[in-house]
Write a protein that holds these residues in place. Sequence first.
Motif, PDB file in Angstrom:
ATOM      1  N   TYR A 176     -37.160  48.653 122.045  1.00 17.01           N
ATOM      2  CA  TYR A 176     -37.588  49.443 123.186  1.00 17.01           C
ATOM      3  C   TYR A 176     -38.363  48.572 124.163  1.00 17.01           C
ATOM      4  CZ  TYR A 176     -36.683  53.422 120.083  1.00 17.01           C
ATOM      5  OH  TYR A 176     -36.110  54.325 119.238  1.00 17.01           O
ATOM      6  N   VAL A 177     -38.378  49.002 125.401  1.00 16.28           N
ATOM      7  CA  VAL A 177     -39.256  48.381 126.387  1.00 16.28           C
ATOM      8  C   VAL A 177     -40.481  49.273 126.505  1.00 16.28           C
ATOM      9  CG1 VAL A 177     -39.539  47.685 128.789  1.00 16.28           C
ATOM     10  CG2 VAL A 177     -37.339  47.353 127.650  1.00 16.28           C
ATOM     11  N   ALA A 178     -41.584  48.824 125.924  1.00 10.94           N
ATOM     12  CA  ALA A 178     -42.800  49.625 125.903  1.00 10.94           C
ATOM     13  C   ALA A 178     -43.812  49.074 126.894  1.00 10.94           C
ATOM     14  CB  ALA A 178     -43.395  49.639 124.501  1.00 10.94           C
ATOM     15  N   THR A 179     -44.642  49.949 127.437  1.00 16.45           N
ATOM     16  CA  THR A 179     -45.590  49.530 128.467  1.00 16.45           C
ATOM     17  C   THR A 179     -47.027  49.830 128.100  1.00 16.45           C
ATOM     18  OG1 THR A 179     -45.384  51.666 129.605  1.00 16.45           O
ATOM     19  CG2 THR A 179     -43.876  49.915 130.270  1.00 16.45           C
ATOM     20  N   GLY A 180     -47.251  50.492 126.976  1.00 17.99           N
ATOM     21  CA  GLY A 180     -48.613  50.886 126.633  1.00 17.99           C
ATOM     22  C   GLY A 180     -49.028  50.369 125.272  1.00 17.99           C
ATOM     23  N   GLY A 181     -50.320  50.126 125.106  1.00 16.68           N
ATOM     24  CA  GLY A 181     -50.844  49.652 123.836  1.00 16.68           C
ATOM     25  C   GLY A 181     -52.354  49.766 123.812  1.00 16.68           C
ATOM     26  N   PRO A 182     -52.969  49.406 122.681  1.00 16.72           N
ATOM     27  CA  PRO A 182     -54.424  49.508 122.562  1.00 16.72           C
ATOM     28  C   PRO A 182     -55.146  48.561 123.524  1.00 16.72           C
ATOM     29  CG  PRO A 182     -53.364  49.255 120.412  1.00 16.72           C
ATOM     30  CD  PRO A 182     -52.328  48.956 121.438  1.00 16.72           C
ATOM     31  N   SER A 183     -56.277  49.011 124.022  1.00 15.97           N
ATOM     32  CA  SER A 183     -57.118  48.161 124.850  1.00 15.97           C
ATOM     33  C   SER A 183     -57.946  47.250 123.945  1.00 15.97           C
ATOM     34  CB  SER A 183     -58.054  49.026 125.703  1.00 15.97           C
ATOM     35  OG  SER A 183     -58.968  49.725 124.857  1.00 15.97           O
ATOM     36  N   GLU A 184     -58.663  46.315 124.539  1.00 17.55           N
ATOM     37  CA  GLU A 184     -59.533  45.432 123.754  1.00 17.55           C
ATOM     38  C   GLU A 184     -60.637  46.238 123.065  1.00 17.55           C
ATOM     39  OE1 GLU A 184     -58.986  42.274 123.026  1.00 17.55           O
ATOM     40  OE2 GLU A 184     -57.103  42.580 124.112  1.00 17.55           O
ATOM     41  N   THR A 185     -61.104  47.287 123.735  1.00 18.52           N
ATOM     42  CA  THR A 185     -62.107  48.163 123.117  1.00 18.52           C
ATOM     43  C   THR A 185     -61.528  48.874 121.904  1.00 18.52           C
ATOM     44  OG1 THR A 185     -63.190  48.518 125.254  1.00 18.52           O
ATOM     45  CG2 THR A 185     -63.653  50.117 123.521  1.00 18.52           C
ATOM     46  N   ASP A 186     -60.296  49.362 122.018  1.00 17.37           N
ATOM     47  CA  ASP A 186     -59.624  50.004 120.890  1.00 17.37           C
ATOM     48  C   ASP A 186     -59.491  49.030 119.713  1.00 17.37           C
ATOM     49  OD1 ASP A 186     -59.224  52.406 122.296  1.00 17.37           O
ATOM     50  OD2 ASP A 186     -57.331  51.682 123.139  1.00 17.37           O
ATOM     51  N   LYS A 187     -59.109  47.803 120.011  1.00 14.59           N
ATOM     52  CA  LYS A 187     -58.924  46.803 118.956  1.00 14.59           C
ATOM     53  C   LYS A 187     -60.246  46.476 118.269  1.00 14.59           C
ATOM     54  CE  LYS A 187     -54.924  44.645 121.199  1.00 14.59           C
ATOM     55  NZ  LYS A 187     -54.404  43.419 121.876  1.00 14.59           N
ATOM     56  N   ALA A 188     -61.319  46.414 119.047  1.00 17.93           N
ATOM     57  CA  ALA A 188     -62.632  46.144 118.459  1.00 17.93           C
ATOM     58  C   ALA A 188     -63.069  47.297 117.560  1.00 17.93           C
ATOM     59  CB  ALA A 188     -63.658  45.920 119.566  1.00 17.93           C
ATOM     60  N   ARG A 189     -62.803  48.526 117.994  1.00 22.17           N
ATOM     61  CA  ARG A 189     -63.149  49.681 117.170  1.00 22.17           C
ATOM     62  C   ARG A 189     -62.320  49.701 115.891  1.00 22.17           C
ATOM     63  NH1 ARG A 189     -62.187  56.080 118.569  1.00 22.17           N
ATOM     64  NH2 ARG A 189     -63.102  56.885 116.650  1.00 22.17           N
ATOM     65  N   LEU A 190     -61.043  49.384 116.009  1.00 21.73           N
ATOM     66  CA  LEU A 190     -60.174  49.338 114.824  1.00 21.73           C
ATOM     67  C   LEU A 190     -60.674  48.276 113.852  1.00 21.73           C
ATOM     68  CD1 LEU A 190     -57.624  50.048 113.211  1.00 21.73           C
ATOM     69  CD2 LEU A 190     -56.379  48.401 114.648  1.00 21.73           C
ATOM     70  N   ARG A 191     -61.016  47.105 114.362  1.00 23.77           N
ATOM     71  CA  ARG A 191     -61.503  46.023 113.503  1.00 23.77           C
ATOM     72  C   ARG A 191     -62.753  46.473 112.740  1.00 23.77           C
ATOM     73  NH1 ARG A 191     -62.189  42.756 117.233  1.00 23.77           N
ATOM     74  NH2 ARG A 191     -60.066  41.945 117.268  1.00 23.77           N
ATOM     75  N   SER A 192     -63.659  47.155 113.422  1.00 24.76           N
ATOM     76  CA  SER A 192     -64.881  47.643 112.781  1.00 24.76           C
ATOM     77  C   SER A 192     -64.556  48.674 111.692  1.00 24.76           C
ATOM     78  CB  SER A 192     -65.804  48.257 113.831  1.00 24.76           C
ATOM     79  OG  SER A 192     -66.962  48.799 113.236  1.00 24.76           O
ATOM     80  N   LEU A 193     -63.655  49.610 112.014  1.00 24.53           N
ATOM     81  CA  LEU A 193     -63.261  50.626 111.034  1.00 24.53           C
ATOM     82  C   LEU A 193     -62.659  49.995 109.787  1.00 24.53           C
ATOM     83  CD1 LEU A 193     -61.586  53.383 113.273  1.00 24.53           C
ATOM     84  CD2 LEU A 193     -63.722  53.591 111.999  1.00 24.53           C
ATOM     85  N   LEU A 194     -61.800  49.012 109.978  1.00 22.04           N
ATOM     86  CA  LEU A 194     -61.104  48.393 108.853  1.00 22.04           C
ATOM     87  C   LEU A 194     -62.058  47.578 107.986  1.00 22.04           C
ATOM     88  CD1 LEU A 194     -57.738  47.276 110.481  1.00 22.04           C
ATOM     89  CD2 LEU A 194     -58.216  49.320 109.128  1.00 22.04           C
ATOM     90  N   LEU A 195     -62.984  46.874 108.600  1.00 25.21           N
ATOM     91  CA  LEU A 195     -63.940  46.087 107.822  1.00 25.21           C
ATOM     92  C   LEU A 195     -64.826  46.987 106.963  1.00 25.21           C
ATOM     93  CD1 LEU A 195     -65.019  43.360 110.418  1.00 25.21           C
ATOM     94  CD2 LEU A 195     -63.633  43.043 108.356  1.00 25.21           C
ATOM     95  N   LEU A 196     -65.357  48.043 107.568  1.00 26.54           N
ATOM     96  CA  LEU A 196     -66.206  48.974 106.823  1.00 26.54           C
ATOM     97  C   LEU A 196     -65.396  49.729 105.773  1.00 26.54           C
ATOM     98  CD1 LEU A 196     -68.373  50.417 109.741  1.00 26.54           C
ATOM     99  CD2 LEU A 196     -69.087  48.800 107.978  1.00 26.54           C
ATOM    100  N   GLY A 197     -64.184  50.145 106.153  1.00 25.28           N
ATOM    101  CA  GLY A 197     -63.343  50.892 105.219  1.00 25.28           C
ATOM    102  C   GLY A 197     -62.910  50.057 104.039  1.00 25.28           C
TER     103      GLY A 197
END
Length: 222
Positions: A176-197
Amino acid sequence: MDGGGFIQSSHPNNQLDPPTPSSTLVDEQDEVMPVRPLSKAQERRLRDYLDAKILEINRGFKKRADPSSSLPHLHHYLTAVRPVVSVVLQIPPVDPSASLRVAFLLRITGDMLTAIPSYPLVGPPPTSNPQPSDPPALEVTLIELIDCIAQLDKGWVAVLASQAWDPSAGEGVGDYVATGGPSETDKARLRSLLLLGREAITDWLALGQVHLEQEIREEFSC
């Protein structure tokens, strides 16, 4: 999606309609076409559906020690949450729909990483009169847990790559040709969630292993 609908009660496992070549994949010259975002009406219905399902699951989790809870054991929680994750992953990875997919997946990821280690690692009680609310054998629950975490892991791989989700294959698709994805803020939040989890689940599994070893020793000492 007849009549512009998004969630159809007739779909097994709450899956969305798969993309069709006429709207998303290939045109007459075999060129890749972009995935279409949800309409405003579809997005509104989807938000209402997911908010209601997540609220229902969180209520069941918070009442897990109550006899009236619909999610008394980890097996029941995993069974309830996996179809919701699947629906979220099937949101088109194009703006403005992509931000909705990221927001709901972050929300569910945080909920799951809190809920999973809050359940005890237990099998069915030793009784001659099993009840429908009893958990399955512990090894069955552990397999379900591995499958659920694998789904979440593959889902995030697809989301981070702005890929559409194929619920049949259980993975992202890159045609597919996709145009949307996580922002840098989203990625930072995900990283924090995964480390704690990861830390919480590692400690939880270690504690569960201690309990299992104690049960084994007690059984063989009889």
